[in-house]
Enzyme design. Structure first.
Site, mmCIF file in Angstrom:
data_model
loop_
_atom_site.group_PDB
_atom_site.id
_atom_site.type_symbol
_atom_site.label_atom_id
_atom_site.label_comp_id
_atom_site.label_asym_id
_atom_site.label_seq_id
_atom_site.Cartn_x
_atom_site.Cartn_y
_atom_site.Cartn_z
ATOM 1 N N HIS A 1 0.817 -1.218 0.000
ATOM 2 C CA HIS A 1 0.000 0.000 0.000
ATOM 3 C C HIS A 1 0.852 1.270 0.000
ATOM 4 O O HIS A 1 0.407 2.306 -0.520
ATOM 5 C CB HIS A 1 -0.950 -0.007 1.196
ATOM 6 C CG HIS A 1 -2.065 -1.016 1.068
ATOM 7 N ND1 HIS A 1 -3.195 -0.791 0.321
ATOM 8 C CD2 HIS A 1 -2.196 -2.278 1.569
ATOM 9 C CE1 HIS A 1 -3.999 -1.843 0.378
ATOM 10 N NE2 HIS A 1 -3.406 -2.767 1.133
ATOM 11 N N ASP B 1 0.230 4.219 -2.576
ATOM 12 C CA ASP B 1 0.071 5.648 -2.266
ATOM 13 C C ASP B 1 1.049 6.483 -3.079
ATOM 14 O O ASP B 1 0.704 7.580 -3.558
ATOM 15 C CB ASP B 1 0.291 5.887 -0.772
ATOM 16 C CG ASP B 1 -0.842 5.340 0.086
ATOM 17 O OD1 ASP B 1 -1.901 5.016 -0.483
ATOM 18 O OD2 ASP B 1 -0.656 5.239 1.314
ATOM 19 N N GLU C 1 -8.607 4.953 -7.148
ATOM 20 C CA GLU C 1 -7.604 5.228 -8.174
ATOM 21 C C GLU C 1 -8.195 5.990 -9.351
ATOM 22 O O GLU C 1 -7.585 6.089 -10.419
ATOM 23 C CB GLU C 1 -6.979 3.920 -8.677
ATOM 24 C CG GLU C 1 -7.910 3.007 -9.426
ATOM 25 C CD GLU C 1 -8.664 2.028 -8.533
ATOM 26 O OE1 GLU C 1 -9.111 0.984 -9.035
ATOM 27 O OE2 GLU C 1 -8.792 2.311 -7.320
#
Length: 287
Positions: free
Chosen positions: A170, A174, A200
């Site tokens: 993750h 990010d 997204e």
């Protein structure tokens, strides 16, 4: 307030001393009156003079004690509102208690207003990427003058983003979102608007732009994503799909829905491409 201003010449920088002077004069009026009467008539009695003097002094002391007790909470509030320097020392006195309180309240109101502005900005901004969020995007579009409410709307989606999170973590996801937001922001014009739509997905308003020009901008961005990728998955550059729809001051939600439908057509067609809402509608009619 008029009395406060009228007596400001008495110890102008200290409210306590000003109150003391007024109380001292007021409580000694009987004694002064008695002395004037006695001198004019020659009938001053020593016992009466001493008794009246003691009563006056006692009354003055009681008045000053009571006023001091009443002013203590005000001074405490002024001290709480009065800012301190970094070393903890108080700043120079603003003036008397009223001025200090006014300055403190003004500072508190200014700080509160600044905090409210920060909260307002935070409500319209995506905390991860720093660009507008969905609400901020819609408010910017709604704020446009009527004659400028036209252009092209695009919904953009990072291809196979779930694989980025699943395989790379993750934190990398990010980073990719932030890098993609920066890439979008750098490729559009200053008059255009970009926002993180959710997850997204990103939204773009190509302001007062024809569909061919918006499509060309997205194609140029897609080519750069392949040549200078913001990240890779299994050795392949991260790409995006997009849906594009013309907008001419009609219902913004309807136009965004059409762009979203075109985005799903781009995904069904193999991703890494842009589909126009008009062509999608044509396919539905002909099918």
């Amino acid at each position: 307030m008029q009395f406060y201003l009228a007596t400001s010449f008495i110890f102008p920088r200290s409210l306590r001393l000003r109150i003391f002077a007024i109380c001292f004069l007021a409580t000694h009026l009987p004694l002064i009156g008695y002395c004037v009467w006695g001198l004019s008539t020659g009938r001053i009695a020593l016992f009466e003079f001493v008794l009246l003097t003691l009563a006056t002094v006692l009354g003055t002391a009681l008045a000053l004690f009571g006023i001091g007790a009443l002013l203590d909470p005000i001074h405490a509030l002024a001290a709480a509102l009065n800012p301190k320097e970094e070393d903890g020392a108080p700043l120079p006195e603003v003036g008397d208690v009223i001025q200090t309180l006014y300055a403190g309240v003004h500072r508190a109101a200014t700080a509160t207003r600044a905090q409210m502005e920060d909260l307002s900005i935070a409500a319209l901004e995506d905390p991860l990427t720093g660009i507008a969020n969905r609400r901020g995007f819609l408010e910017q579009v709604q704020a446009l003058p009527a004659h400028q409410r036209k252009g092209c709307l695009a919904i953009v989606d990072i291809d196979f983003f779930k694989q980025v999170n699943d395989r790379l973590g993750h934190d990398e996801g990010d980073r990719v979102l932030c890098a993609f937001a920066d890439r979008l922001s750098s490729q559009i014009r200053r008059a255009d608007m970009v926002a993180r739509w959710g997850g997204e997905e990103f939204a773009i308003l190509f302001h007062e732009c024809i569909e061919d020009e918006a499509d060309w901008t997205l194609a140029r961005l897609a080519a750069r994503m392949r040549e200078e990728p913001i990240g890779t998955v299994d050795g392949h550059p991260i790409t995006f799909s997009a849906g594009l729809c013309c907008w001419n001051d009609e219902d913004i939600e309807a136009a965004l829905h059409s762009a979203d439908e075109a985005l799903y057509e781009a995904k069904r067609s193999g991703r890494d491409r842009t589909c126009r809402a008009a062509s999608v509608a044509g396919q539905e009619v002909g099918s």
